[in-house]
Design a protein around this motif. Structure first.
Motif, short mmCIF file in Angstrom:
data_model
loop_
_atom_site.label_atom_id
_atom_site.label_comp_id
_atom_site.label_asym_id
_atom_site.label_seq_id
_atom_site.Cartn_x
_atom_site.Cartn_y
_atom_site.Cartn_z
N VAL A 146 70.60 70.11 61.57
CA VAL A 146 69.50 70.47 62.30
C VAL A 146 68.25 70.53 61.83
CG1 VAL A 146 68.91 72.08 64.46
CG2 VAL A 146 71.39 71.70 63.70
N ASN A 147 67.11 70.02 62.35
CA ASN A 147 65.90 70.14 61.94
C ASN A 147 65.37 71.33 62.84
OD1 ASN A 147 63.17 70.03 61.29
ND2 ASN A 147 62.80 67.83 61.76
N VAL A 148 65.43 72.48 61.93
CA VAL A 148 65.01 73.80 62.68
C VAL A 148 63.45 74.00 62.31
CG1 VAL A 148 67.44 74.78 62.12
CG2 VAL A 148 65.32 75.04 60.51
N SER A 149 62.94 73.29 61.58
CA SER A 149 61.22 73.58 61.30
C SER A 149 60.69 72.71 62.13
CB SER A 149 61.14 73.39 59.87
OG SER A 149 61.24 72.06 59.40
N GLY A 150 61.13 71.49 62.60
CA GLY A 150 60.39 70.58 63.34
C GLY A 150 59.53 69.63 62.41
N GLU A 151 59.59 69.66 61.26
CA GLU A 151 58.77 68.78 60.29
C GLU A 151 59.16 67.47 60.41
OE1 GLU A 151 58.89 71.01 56.62
OE2 GLU A 151 58.56 72.91 57.40
N ARG A 152 58.28 66.64 60.29
CA ARG A 152 58.59 65.01 60.33
C ARG A 152 59.44 64.64 59.17
NH1 ARG A 152 53.34 62.40 63.52
NH2 ARG A 152 53.33 63.69 65.24
N THR A 153 59.24 65.30 57.94
CA THR A 153 59.95 64.90 56.83
C THR A 153 61.26 65.32 56.64
OG1 THR A 153 59.07 66.85 55.60
CG2 THR A 153 57.66 64.94 55.64
N LYS A 154 61.74 66.09 57.68
CA LYS A 154 62.93 66.78 57.63
C LYS A 154 64.11 65.80 58.57
CE LYS A 154 62.28 70.48 55.27
NZ LYS A 154 60.90 70.52 55.00
N HIS A 155 65.08 65.51 58.18
CA HIS A 155 65.91 64.97 59.00
C HIS A 155 66.90 66.03 59.88
CE1 HIS A 155 65.86 60.99 57.03
NE2 HIS A 155 65.60 61.54 55.66
N GLY A 156 67.66 65.33 60.90
CA GLY A 156 68.35 66.28 61.66
C GLY A 156 68.12 66.33 63.08
N VAL A 157 69.00 66.77 63.99
CA VAL A 157 68.83 66.69 65.41
C VAL A 157 67.91 68.03 65.64
CG1 VAL A 157 70.69 68.09 65.83
CG2 VAL A 157 69.96 66.67 67.68
N PRO A 158 67.23 67.74 66.84
CA PRO A 158 66.19 68.93 67.17
C PRO A 158 67.18 70.04 67.73
CG PRO A 158 65.58 66.74 68.32
CD PRO A 158 66.78 66.72 67.56
N PRO A 159 66.68 71.41 67.38
CA PRO A 159 67.59 72.54 68.03
C PRO A 159 68.05 72.41 69.39
CG PRO A 159 65.75 73.24 66.47
CD PRO A 159 65.35 71.71 66.80
N ASP A 160 67.39 71.91 70.21
CA ASP A 160 67.61 71.92 71.82
C ASP A 160 68.61 71.04 72.07
OD1 ASP A 160 66.24 69.57 71.67
OD2 ASP A 160 64.85 70.07 73.15
N ALA A 161 68.98 70.17 71.16
CA ALA A 161 70.05 68.94 71.10
C ALA A 161 71.27 69.32 70.41
CB ALA A 161 69.59 67.79 70.96
N ALA A 162 71.27 70.42 69.49
CA ALA A 162 72.21 70.61 68.55
C ALA A 162 73.57 71.12 69.15
CB ALA A 162 71.50 71.50 67.55
N VAL A 163 73.70 72.12 70.00
CA VAL A 163 74.80 72.39 70.48
C VAL A 163 75.66 71.40 71.21
CG1 VAL A 163 75.86 74.08 71.93
CG2 VAL A 163 74.00 74.83 70.50
#
Length: 254
Positions: A146-163
């Motif tokens: 999960v990309n909790v920071s919202g930084e573009r350099t980070k991988h991961g699903v957005p928090p609102d789609a994680a669950v």
């Protein structure tokens, strides 16, 4: 400092943070992030940890019995490095995780060596892993990144789609959803960093509370690194990924 001294220092930091957070001793596991580290350096770190622990195999480079339960995990960021080093580490008896991004065309290479993929960030990737595990008759532990920071350099699903993603991943054949993973915010603002880790814990709790098939074992929170592991443990981390605090400065990428 020697690798043994650095490991002892990191374990002491973890123990202090566990106590401050009211977590039971030993509840947080240590993963060595071995990006750019050569196999001999990794072997030396594992041997040092064996030597530091009481139990069968100390100093032999083989993880058995009680010592195996104490041992660090190993985590590689790049599949290319993973496949190059894994044959020289296979006899150590420690778990090897992929903690960096995984492209679908490298799934076969990664699954030859890893017991866990911590960087599942799409249903397409999870489905590819599931199909391959079915083909090879094996199980695979996975974490949703999960990309909790919202930084573009980070991988991961957005928090609102994680669950939703976690629930879908948990339902796939041969995949065992073990929890969530994130890379913390690149910020000197400790409140901001800690808020991101708190968010991951809240998302993990929502996954568990959903009662969806396959989610009951999704308890892990892989978060926190050398510089901020205390913040992560304060927010409930069960696994911290440490590289430079044990190995020192990383060698350059080749």
């Amino acid at each position: 400092m020697t690798v043994r001294a650095r490991l002892d220092d990191v374990r002491a930091r973890v123990a202090t943070a566990e106590d401050a957070a009211g977590q039971p001793p030993g509840s947080v596991r240590l993963l060595l992030a071995t990006k750019t580290q050569p196999a001999p350096a990794i072997r030396a770190a594992v041997a040092a940890d064996l030597a530091a622990g009481a139990g069968t195999g100390a100093g032999t480079g083989t993880a058995t019995g009680a010592t195996a339960r104490r041992l660090v995990l190993l985590g590689e960021n790049r599949v290319q490095e993973l496949t190059a080093k894994a044959p020289d580490l296979a006899d150590l008896g420690v778990e090897l995780h992929l903690i960096g991004p995984l492209q679908s065309n490298k799934v076969n290479q990664a699954l030859r060596w890893v017991t866990c993929v911590q960087s599942v960030d799409s249903l397409a990737l999870a489905e590819r892993l599931s199909r391959r595990c079915l083909d090879t008759d094996r199980e695979l532990d996975v974490l949703v990144q999960v990309n909790v920071s919202g930084e573009r350099t980070k991988h991961g699903v957005p928090p609102d789609a994680a669950v939703d993603l976690a629930r879908r991943v948990a339902a796939l054949d041969r995949l065992q959803l073990r929890g969530l993973m994130t890379v913390g915010s690149n910020s000197s603002d400790t409140d901001r960093v800690r808020a991101g880790y708190r968010l991951l814990r809240e998302l993990r709790d929502q996954v568990l509370a959903s009662g969806a098939p396959g989610t009951a074992g999704a308890v892990e929170l892989s978060m926190g690194m050398s510089g901020d592991l205390e913040l992560a443990i304060a927010e409930g981390a069960t696994l911290v990924r440490v590289g430079t605090a044990v190995f020192g400065a990383r060698p350059p990428l080749v």
